[in-house]
Design a protein around this motif. Structure first.
Motif, PDB file in Angstrom:
ATOM      1  N   LEU A 139       0.830  -1.209   0.000  1.00 35.23           N
ATOM      2  CA  LEU A 139       0.000   0.000   0.000  1.00 35.23           C
ATOM      3  C   LEU A 139       0.866   1.262   0.000  1.00 35.23           C
ATOM      4  CD1 LEU A 139      -3.111   0.363   0.090  1.00 35.23           C
ATOM      5  CD2 LEU A 139      -2.849   0.917   2.505  1.00 35.23           C
ATOM      6  N   THR A 140       1.885   1.301   0.897  1.00 34.45           N
ATOM      7  CA  THR A 140       2.702   2.515   0.992  1.00 34.45           C
ATOM      8  C   THR A 140       3.922   2.465   0.066  1.00 34.45           C
ATOM      9  OG1 THR A 140       4.111   1.629   2.738  1.00 34.45           O
ATOM     10  CG2 THR A 140       2.077   2.725   3.440  1.00 34.45           C
ATOM     11  N   GLY A 141       4.250   1.282  -0.420  1.00 38.06           N
ATOM     12  CA  GLY A 141       5.415   1.156  -1.306  1.00 38.06           C
ATOM     13  C   GLY A 141       6.682   0.790  -0.544  1.00 38.06           C
ATOM     14  N   GLU A 142       6.600   0.698   0.760  1.00 38.85           N
ATOM     15  CA  GLU A 142       7.780   0.358   1.572  1.00 38.85           C
ATOM     16  C   GLU A 142       8.317  -1.031   1.196  1.00 38.85           C
ATOM     17  OE1 GLU A 142       6.948   0.344   5.785  1.00 38.85           O
ATOM     18  OE2 GLU A 142       8.907  -0.551   6.242  1.00 38.85           O
ATOM     19  N   GLY A 143       9.632  -1.097   1.024  1.00 40.28           N
ATOM     20  CA  GLY A 143      10.288  -2.383   0.784  1.00 40.28           C
ATOM     21  C   GLY A 143      10.168  -2.928  -0.640  1.00 40.28           C
ATOM     22  N   LEU A 144       9.594  -2.139  -1.560  1.00 44.29           N
ATOM     23  CA  LEU A 144       9.383  -2.689  -2.908  1.00 44.29           C
ATOM     24  C   LEU A 144      10.688  -2.865  -3.691  1.00 44.29           C
ATOM     25  CD1 LEU A 144       5.986  -1.290  -4.191  1.00 44.29           C
ATOM     26  CD2 LEU A 144       6.523  -3.302  -2.854  1.00 44.29           C
ATOM     27  N   LEU A 145      11.651  -1.959  -3.436  1.00 43.60           N
ATOM     28  CA  LEU A 145      12.933  -2.094  -4.119  1.00 43.60           C
ATOM     29  C   LEU A 145      13.629  -3.374  -3.643  1.00 43.60           C
ATOM     30  CD1 LEU A 145      14.710  -0.671  -6.160  1.00 43.60           C
ATOM     31  CD2 LEU A 145      15.915   0.411  -4.249  1.00 43.60           C
ATOM     32  N   GLU A 146      13.618  -3.573  -2.328  1.00 39.59           N
ATOM     33  CA  GLU A 146      14.212  -4.802  -1.763  1.00 39.59           C
ATOM     34  C   GLU A 146      13.494  -6.022  -2.344  1.00 39.59           C
ATOM     35  OE1 GLU A 146      13.382  -2.176  -0.116  1.00 39.59           O
ATOM     36  OE2 GLU A 146      14.792  -1.710   1.479  1.00 39.59           O
ATOM     37  N   PHE A 147      12.189  -5.898  -2.511  1.00 32.14           N
ATOM     38  CA  PHE A 147      11.423  -7.015  -3.066  1.00 32.14           C
ATOM     39  C   PHE A 147      11.912  -7.342  -4.484  1.00 32.14           C
ATOM     40  CE2 PHE A 147       7.843  -8.064  -5.924  1.00 32.14           C
ATOM     41  CZ  PHE A 147       7.601  -9.364  -5.487  1.00 32.14           C
ATOM     42  N   CYS A 148      12.041  -6.302  -5.318  1.00 32.29           N
ATOM     43  CA  CYS A 148      12.471  -6.549  -6.707  1.00 32.29           C
ATOM     44  C   CYS A 148      13.876  -7.139  -6.744  1.00 32.29           C
ATOM     45  CB  CYS A 148      12.414  -5.249  -7.512  1.00 32.29           C
ATOM     46  SG  CYS A 148      10.736  -4.759  -7.882  1.00 32.29           S
ATOM     47  N   ASN A 149      14.752  -6.629  -5.857  1.00 33.31           N
ATOM     48  CA  ASN A 149      16.107  -7.177  -5.819  1.00 33.31           C
ATOM     49  C   ASN A 149      16.084  -8.644  -5.401  1.00 33.31           C
ATOM     50  OD1 ASN A 149      17.249  -4.792  -6.641  1.00 33.31           O
ATOM     51  ND2 ASN A 149      17.588  -4.039  -4.541  1.00 33.31           N
ATOM     52  N   ALA A 150      15.243  -8.957  -4.420  1.00 32.05           N
ATOM     53  CA  ALA A 150      15.145 -10.352  -3.956  1.00 32.05           C
ATOM     54  C   ALA A 150      14.608 -11.242  -5.079  1.00 32.05           C
ATOM     55  CB  ALA A 150      14.246 -10.433  -2.733  1.00 32.05           C
ATOM     56  N   VAL A 151      13.645 -10.708  -5.849  1.00 35.21           N
ATOM     57  CA  VAL A 151      13.106 -11.480  -6.983  1.00 35.21           C
ATOM     58  C   VAL A 151      14.234 -11.757  -7.985  1.00 35.21           C
ATOM     59  CG1 VAL A 151      11.595 -11.320  -9.022  1.00 35.21           C
ATOM     60  CG2 VAL A 151      10.705 -10.696  -6.780  1.00 35.21           C
ATOM     61  N   GLN A 152      15.031 -10.728  -8.268  1.00 36.23           N
ATOM     62  CA  GLN A 152      16.129 -10.896  -9.222  1.00 36.23           C
ATOM     63  C   GLN A 152      17.129 -11.937  -8.742  1.00 36.23           C
ATOM     64  OE1 GLN A 152      17.406  -7.657 -11.686  1.00 36.23           O
ATOM     65  NE2 GLN A 152      15.606  -8.703 -12.398  1.00 36.23           N
ATOM     66  N   GLU A 153      17.455 -11.853  -7.454  1.00 37.60           N
ATOM     67  CA  GLU A 153      18.402 -12.817  -6.897  1.00 37.60           C
ATOM     68  C   GLU A 153      17.874 -14.238  -7.036  1.00 37.60           C
ATOM     69  OE1 GLU A 153      21.574 -12.908  -5.668  1.00 37.60           O
ATOM     70  OE2 GLU A 153      21.531 -10.962  -6.669  1.00 37.60           O
ATOM     71  N   LYS A 154      16.577 -14.386  -6.734  1.00 41.98           N
ATOM     72  CA  LYS A 154      15.958 -15.715  -6.807  1.00 41.98           C
ATOM     73  C   LYS A 154      15.923 -16.214  -8.249  1.00 41.98           C
ATOM     74  CE  LYS A 154      14.637 -17.539  -3.007  1.00 41.98           C
ATOM     75  NZ  LYS A 154      14.879 -18.984  -2.801  1.00 41.98           N
ATOM     76  N   LEU A 155      15.600 -15.287  -9.153  1.00 38.51           N
ATOM     77  CA  LEU A 155      15.531 -15.682 -10.564  1.00 38.51           C
ATOM     78  C   LEU A 155      16.907 -16.136 -11.048  1.00 38.51           C
ATOM     79  CD1 LEU A 155      13.215 -12.936 -12.114  1.00 38.51           C
ATOM     80  CD2 LEU A 155      12.710 -15.362 -11.846  1.00 38.51           C
ATOM     81  N   LYS A 156      17.928 -15.455 -10.511  1.00 33.65           N
ATOM     82  CA  LYS A 156      19.299 -15.789 -10.902  1.00 33.65           C
ATOM     83  C   LYS A 156      19.599 -17.248 -10.571  1.00 33.65           C
ATOM     84  CE  LYS A 156      23.664 -13.532 -10.005  1.00 33.65           C
ATOM     85  NZ  LYS A 156      24.222 -12.385  -9.285  1.00 33.65           N
TER      86      LYS A 156
END
Ligand SMILES: Nc1nc2c(ncn2[C@@H]2O[C@H](COP(=O)(O)OP(=O)(O)OP(=O)(O)O)[C@@H](O)[C@H]2O)c(=O)[nH]1
Ligand SMILES: [Mg+2]
Length: 554
Positions: free
Chosen positions: A477-494
């Motif tokens: 809702l507030t957008g908090e932690g979304l950058l960390e989320f995308c980075n974590a997704v990238q790491e996992k995809l890697k």
């Protein structure tokens, strides 16, 4: 040939069983009146009559049936004898409905609540808010990590509200094992019967799936026009209501899934429906109902067969679509989780999509996919899916499986959890149980604790998340932690990609941009022969690069 098949799905041919409003069980997918579409007895008819008398425009020609209006007249006469009807002065040019005053005061001063107030807009349709009473059973010795009965009933109340019912009360019973005849004990049946009279209950909803026999016995025990249904029927009905308000193409396939699930649920429960014929004939045609049931079952089975075939062609069409989409192998990340966890809100925040997100159960039914573009140039596709729920009926798991085919082809599953919910742990378990049934255990997972803005002690939650592995705290809702989320997704995809080193010739520039798009580039170097790239790319794409990788070795 294929496109012909699909066109016929977008505008499905009327099937006698689904679309014929004269059938005693109501699978009329266009019906927009009663919140519960499973009608097995007279309750719906008297309700329909009241609608007809009231002169509401509900868009169903069957509601204008004169026979039914006549029945309602009888009902009104009876009520007048009991002195409970107030006939209001009727204005000359505008016919006004006769209002039936409630017989009892509910004690909350709502005695004067008018009949009109019980027509509510739900899922884009006007429905009559029937009064519902909820019943649950707590199994003695049930493990403490499952939903407590009060919580399960609370969720059932939310489901009932979503379906457009007014919950007027609830009860539960602790049992070692359910009664095979009536699910609950005879004392409880009597207690519920009193509640039915006291609250003028129209529908009794059980929190667990009832067998056809239990359903029949309970209807008989409660008597009159009381409708008995269970959690499964309620969920199916919500799906049915939602499917009816979706866009044409999606609506067609959703309707098929839901219609199939409803039919499979109804098939063993057909028994009661024709006994009214025998009653009407004063028992003179004994066996007539039985024959009719057999005919109906046969028709229903044929319909199920037809629907399955239609679904198969929808499935093929969707697969072709996905294959086309995968020609550029951008990784697919699917959002899964308990209903109301915030999946659609997250998709909307990250992609600017406009998926409906509401504080309601089963807001999303159809998978929506959007592209997420990272600052470093790489991309992934994010798919929002239908939410899960505890006690998901088997008929629906099958329908879920069909709608969730995208999940099984994703590179990563993001499990979105509403960490502010008091039963977050139980919801996690319920989701994992459904995922196990969907056979997607091979796919890597990332857990997201959403709604951290809503918890009383966010720091404590974040510390707990850090302590565990693969958990990111966010507020969609507030957008908090979304950058960390995308980075974590990238790491996992890697993790699911393969490392490659290749020389890409200058005349294959488009290949270089695809590597950036679908993979994670670690290094690029321009040489005389072309561009040297060191990156992680999806396996399928790595195969495409094989000639260049050999070039790299030489
Ligand atoms: N406070 C708070 N509310 C949130 C957050 N994320 C979602 N919500 C609210 O939670 C409710 C449900 O959100 P949805 O995004 O519709 O949930 P969903 O998981 O898509 O639900 P289904 O489609 O039913 O499976 C909405 O009212 C959202 O506004 C969050 O991070 N914080
Ligand atoms: Mg949603």
């Amino acid at each position: 040939m294929m496109s012909l098949c699909f066109c016929s799905l977008i505008s499905p041919p009327p099937s006698p069983l689904i679309y014929d409003s004269n059938f005693p069980w109501n699978l009329n997918l266009n019906r927009s009146v009663s919140p519960l579409t499973f009608s097995t007895h007279g309750n719906d008819r008297s309700f329909v009559a009241r609608v007809a008398q009231r002169g509401y425009e509900v868009g169903d020609s069957s509601l204008q049936s004169p026979t039914i209006e006549a029945e309602e007249e009888n009902e009104v006469v009876d009520e007048l004898v009991n002195g409970s009807v107030v006939a209001e002065p009727v204005e000359e040019d505008t016919p006004r409905p006769v209002r039936v005053r409630k017989k009892r005061d509910d004690g909350d001063g709502s005695d004067d609540e008018s009949f009109e107030d019980r027509f509510k807009l739900r899922n884009g349709r006007e429905v009559f808010e029937e009064k519902a009473y909820l019943v649950g059973v707590e199994r003695k010795g049930e493990t403490s990590d499952s939903f407590a009965i009060e919580e399960s009933l609370k969720e059932l109340a939310q489901l009932a509200d979503t379906a457009g019912l007014m919950v007027v009360g609830s009860t539960y019973q602790k049992l070692a094992s359910p009664n095979p005849r009536t699910y609950i004990g005879s004392g409880k049946v009597a207690e519920i019967k009193s509640a039915i009279c006291a609250f003028e209950v129209e529908t009794v909803i059980f929190d667990d799936e009832l067998s056809p026999g239990q359903l029949r016995n309970l209807e008989k025990a409660f008597g009159g026009d009381v409708r008995v249904c269970d959690r499964t029927a309620l969920i199916l009905d919500i799906f049915n209501q939602r499917a009816a308000t979706h866009e044409a193409a999606l609506q067609a396939s959703l309707r098929l899934f839901v219609a199939l699930a409803q039919m499979e649920y109804q098939l063993p429960r057909l028994t009661k429906m024709w006994t009214h014929l025998e009653r009407q004939a004063g028992g003179k045609v004994k066996g007539m109902g039985e024959k009719q049931i057999e005919v109906d079952k046969r028709i229903l089975r044929t319909q199920i067969g037809v629907l399955k075939k239609e679904l198969e062609s929808v499935r093929k069409h969707r697969k072709q679509y996905r294959n086309r989409r995968f020609s550029v192998p951008v990784p697919v990340v699917s959002l899964v989780g308990y209903t109301n966890a915030g999946k659609s809100t997250l998709l909307n925040q990250l992609t600017g999509a406009n998926v409906l997100s509401e504080d309601r159960l089963f807001a999303t039914l159809d998978p929506t996919t959007r592209r997420v573009q990272m600052k470093n140039g790489s991309e992934f596709l994010l798919t929002d899916t239908v939410g899960f729920i505890q006690k998901l009926p088997t008929t629906l798991v099958a329908a879920f499986r069909a709608t969730l085919e995208e999940i099984s082809e994703s590179s990563l599953l993001v499990h979105v959890v509403d960490i502010s919910h008091p039963l977050a742990e139980q919801q996690i378990d319920a989701v994992e149980k459904v995922l196990a049934e969907l056979a997607v255990s091979e796919i890597p997972k990332l857990m997201v604790w959403n709604k951290v803005d809503k918890v009383t002690d966010p720091e404590k939650i974040k510390l707990e998340a850090e302590r565990r592995e693969d958990i990111v705290c966010i507020s969609a809702l507030t957008g908090e932690g979304l950058l960390e989320f995308c980075n974590a997704v990238q790491e996992k995809l890697k993790d699911s990609m393969v490392p490659v080193e290749a020389f890409v010739p200058f005349d294959k520039g488009e290949l270089l941009s695809t590597i950036h798009q679908v993979g994670m580039v670690e290094k690029t170097e321009y040489t005389e022969n072309g561009t040297f790239v060191k990156a992680f790319v999806p396996l399928r794409f790595a195969r495409l690069l094989t000639p260049m990788r050999q070039l790299c070795k030489s």
